[in-house]
Design a protein around this motif. Structure first.
Motif, PDB file in Angstrom:
ATOM      1  N   ALA A   1      75.579  -4.345  41.673  1.00  0.00           N
ATOM      2  CA  ALA A   1      76.451  -4.545  40.505  1.00  0.00           C
ATOM      3  C   ALA A   1      77.743  -5.267  40.883  1.00  0.00           C
ATOM      4  O   ALA A   1      78.393  -5.879  40.020  1.00  0.00           O
ATOM      5  CB  ALA A   1      76.786  -3.191  39.884  1.00  0.00           C
TER       6      ALA A   1
ATOM      7  N   PRO B   1      72.193  -8.268  35.223  1.00  0.00           N
ATOM      8  CA  PRO B   1      72.231  -6.890  35.742  1.00  0.00           C
ATOM      9  C   PRO B   1      70.853  -6.213  35.686  1.00  0.00           C
ATOM     10  O   PRO B   1      70.513  -5.409  36.556  1.00  0.00           O
ATOM     11  CB  PRO B   1      73.215  -6.181  34.806  1.00  0.00           C
TER      12      PRO B   1
ATOM     13  N   PRO C   1      81.839  -3.833  32.794  1.00  0.00           N
ATOM     14  CA  PRO C   1      80.977  -2.742  33.287  1.00  0.00           C
ATOM     15  C   PRO C   1      80.035  -2.179  32.214  1.00  0.00           C
ATOM     16  O   PRO C   1      78.906  -1.797  32.514  1.00  0.00           O
ATOM     17  CB  PRO C   1      81.972  -1.667  33.726  1.00  0.00           C
TER      18      PRO C   1
ATOM     19  N   TYR D   1      78.467  -9.002  39.893  1.00  0.00           N
ATOM     20  CA  TYR D   1      78.643  -9.203  38.454  1.00  0.00           C
ATOM     21  C   TYR D   1      80.031  -8.749  38.009  1.00  0.00           C
ATOM     22  O   TYR D   1      80.624  -9.324  37.092  1.00  0.00           O
ATOM     23  CB  TYR D   1      77.535  -8.484  37.670  1.00  0.00           C
TER      24      TYR D   1
ATOM     25  N   GLU E   1      72.844  -9.844  29.734  1.00  0.00           N
ATOM     26  CA  GLU E   1      72.257  -8.606  30.279  1.00  0.00           C
ATOM     27  C   GLU E   1      71.091  -8.890  31.221  1.00  0.00           C
ATOM     28  O   GLU E   1      70.670  -8.016  31.974  1.00  0.00           O
ATOM     29  CB  GLU E   1      71.769  -7.698  29.139  1.00  0.00           C
TER      30      GLU E   1
ATOM     31  N   ILE F   1      76.900  -4.148  32.069  1.00  0.00           N
ATOM     32  CA  ILE F   1      76.058  -3.844  33.238  1.00  0.00           C
ATOM     33  C   ILE F   1      75.346  -2.500  33.027  1.00  0.00           C
ATOM     34  O   ILE F   1      74.145  -2.368  33.255  1.00  0.00           O
ATOM     35  CB  ILE F   1      76.913  -3.807  34.536  1.00  0.00           C
TER      36      ILE F   1
ATOM     37  N   CYS G   1      75.695   4.251  36.968  1.00  0.00           N
ATOM     38  CA  CYS G   1      76.376   3.969  35.685  1.00  0.00           C
ATOM     39  C   CYS G   1      77.674   4.770  35.577  1.00  0.00           C
ATOM     40  O   CYS G   1      78.701   4.267  35.110  1.00  0.00           O
ATOM     41  CB  CYS G   1      75.467   4.323  34.517  1.00  0.00           C
TER      42      CYS G   1
END
Length: 549
Positions: free
Chosen positions: A107, A434, A117, A110, A431, A120, A511
């Motif tokens: 991640a 990610p 965030p 990105y 999207e 992602i 996440c």
């Protein structure tokens, strides 16, 4: 007590926005790198020193991370992952850390390109749903009654561990133990291995002498030398009350004026203990276990009635005995009835192993609780074998609940990776990247397996991707040789529940850490006069967990 008040101080060290996210990702990668070499059959051991000078030798991810002390909050959160995984399914503790670390590492680029965030996280969540679907598609059902298939499955969990050289024996022990404690009442399936399958480690002898007892074993001896030490088909009474003279509840003072009063006091004590013993003798038991003490006088009365007594039994052991012999634990002797007596045990015996005496209650008709007796050369080896055995029992337990298997050896991860990479081409918008990052992160498990046995990751992974692109979902990595192999021939399968839980935990925790955009430390570093403030190290600011009251 006044609630702690947190005052925001301008001098307090803070990490905000990008800096906080990079700091979290660095910490997560550091934790993942600690256990990376502990994956697969050629894994390395870690030697852990505790503050008391004790040494632990293990390659179990959960055991390693339990002993490690970290200051960074993100690293603490990563360590919590392996504990969650261990409590939930009992296996895959190393994989979940490696996978979560890799998800965050993927991640990072990105975030540096200023992708928000939340975008992602949304892509990661989509990928998670698709990944679980892929695992269910490539899983195959399992017949729980088929002993050979079950043994092969449990071997997969032990194959990467220290105990792998005794894998046949360990798998058999784990399966026997789980089958013993498996209880199916009115369609409610219960396998409580933590409570009802106890592991007793006795140093000495050979590892091949280890066995699952069809009953319970305690590190106890009878209280009186004249009591019997071997009884066939004993009638057993379990107590949770002391067989001793009951003194006054509160501060009781008795004034004795002459010798007769003193004799009367002793007589009352004797009468009370005799009354207790008569209540026990009335149900004609051969054996009495109590969690409390047994006075000398009670020992005398019980010994005269040819009853053996064992005192100060642990609560957990007493519960296990109750399940194994079909007895009920009694709290008051007045309540003792015939139906409370356990008659399900075939043999009570006391044996001396090494310097200690052990009580065995074996040949139980329907045990529902068992003891696994482990023998071995030293305590360190026994501790490691016990950890491996717990993993094997957890795998057996998971399969009883969800009898479906996914291919092991990195095959499931590569299958997910190839399918997600395909799916990413159909996603429109930002999207897509990610989402594709999850596909790349999944490759970390097979790549680590190849690296740990000294293979060439680029060459072998390319070969493996080619196999999966043509629909061969069962091809994975041979952890011994670092080559591509078909798992259905090799016989390495893992429970579906473990795979699903690993990926869920890894992606959801990634996440969670990506959502953090501010780390506020409750402790400011004291700045030396004239000197500039020291830059925060890669570990990040320490958190003071207990605010002053």
């Amino acid at each position: 007590m006044q609630a702690p008040v947190i005052v925001m101080n301008t001098n307090v060290e803070r990490e905000v926005g990008r800096k906080a996210q990079v700091s979290n990702i660095t910490a997560a990668k550091t934790v993942a790198d600690v256990v990376r070499t502990c994956l697969g059959p050629r894994s390395m051991l870690k030697m852990l020193l505790d503050p008391m000078g004790g040494v632990v030798l293990t390659n179990d991810g959960n055991a390693i991370l339990r002993e490690v002390e970290v200051a960074h909050p993100a690293a603490k959160s990563m360590i919590e992952l392996s504990r969650t995984q261990d409590e939930e399914v009992g296996d895959g503790t190393t994989s979940v850390i490696i996978l979560a670390g890799e998800m965050l590492a993927q991640a990072l680029p990105y975030l540096e390109q200023n992708i928000h965030p939340i975008v992602i996280i949304s892509a990661f969540k989509k990928a998670l749903d698709d990944a679980i679907g892929i695992i269910n598609d490539i899983s195959k059902p399992l017949d729980v009654e088929n002993q050979d298939e079950m043994l092969n499955l449990v071997k997969g969990s032990i194959g990467t561990k220290f105990a792998s050289r005794w894998s046949d024996l360990m798998c058999k022990l784990a399966l026997d133990a789980v089958k013993t404690v498996f209880k199916d009442d009115d369609g409610k399936r219960e396998i409580d291995i933590k409570r009802y399958a106890r592991v007793e480690k006795v140093p000495g002898g050979e590892i091949e002498d280890s066995k699952v007892l069809d009953g319970v074993m305690l590190n106890k001896d009878v209280t009186h030398p004249n009591m019997r030490r071997r009884i066939e088909n004993p009638r057993i009474v379990l107590l949770d009350c002391p067989l001793e003279y009951k003194k006054g509840e509160s501060q009781t003072a008795a004034e004795i004026m002459d010798e007769n009063h003193w004799n009367r006091l002793l007589q009352i004590e004797e009468e009370q203990v005799k009354e207790m013993c008569d209540a026990i003798i009335s149900v004609k038991p051969d054996l009495v276990f109590t969690e409390k003490g047994v006075s000398d006088l009670a020992q005398h009365f019980l010994s005269k009635a040819n009853i053996s007594a064992i005192r100060r039994v642990r609560k957990t052991d007493n519960n296990r005995i109750a399940r194994a012999v079909g007895a009920t634990i009694v709290n008051r002797l007045d309540d003792l009835k015939e139906e409370d007596v356990g008659t399900g045990c075939g043999l009570f015996s006391i044996e001396k192993i090494g310097d200690e005496y052990f009580t065995f209650l074996t040949k139980c008709k329907n045990p529902k609780a068992c003891t696994i007796l482990l023998r071995g050369p030293s305590k360190d080896i026994l501790n490691e074998i016990e950890r491996n055995l717990q993993d094997a029992m957890n795998v057996s337990r998971n399969v009883f609940f969800n009898p479906s298997l996914a291919p092991g050896g990195g095959a499931t991860e590569i299958a997910i990776s190839v399918k997600l990479a395909e799916n990413s081409k159909k996603i429109v918008g930002i999207e897509q990247w990610p989402y594709k990052a999850v596909a790349e992160a999944m490759e970390v498990i097979p790549r680590t397996l190849i690296q740990n046995c000294g293979g060439n990751p680029i060459k072998v992974l390319t070969e493996l991707r080619a196999k999966h692109a043509t629909g061969n979902h069962t091809w994975g990595i041979d952890g011994e040789a670092g080559t591509v192999i078909d798992m259905s021939d090799y016989g390495i399968w893992e429970p579906n529940a473990v795979k699903v839980q690993t990926i869920k935990t890894a992606i959801e925790s990634a996440c969670l850490l990506l959502r953090v955009d501010d780390i506020v430390s409750g402790v400011s570093k004291k700045k030396s006069e004239g000197a500039s403030a020291p830059a925060p190290d890669a570990e990040g600011p320490e958190l003071d967990e207990k605010p002053e009251q």
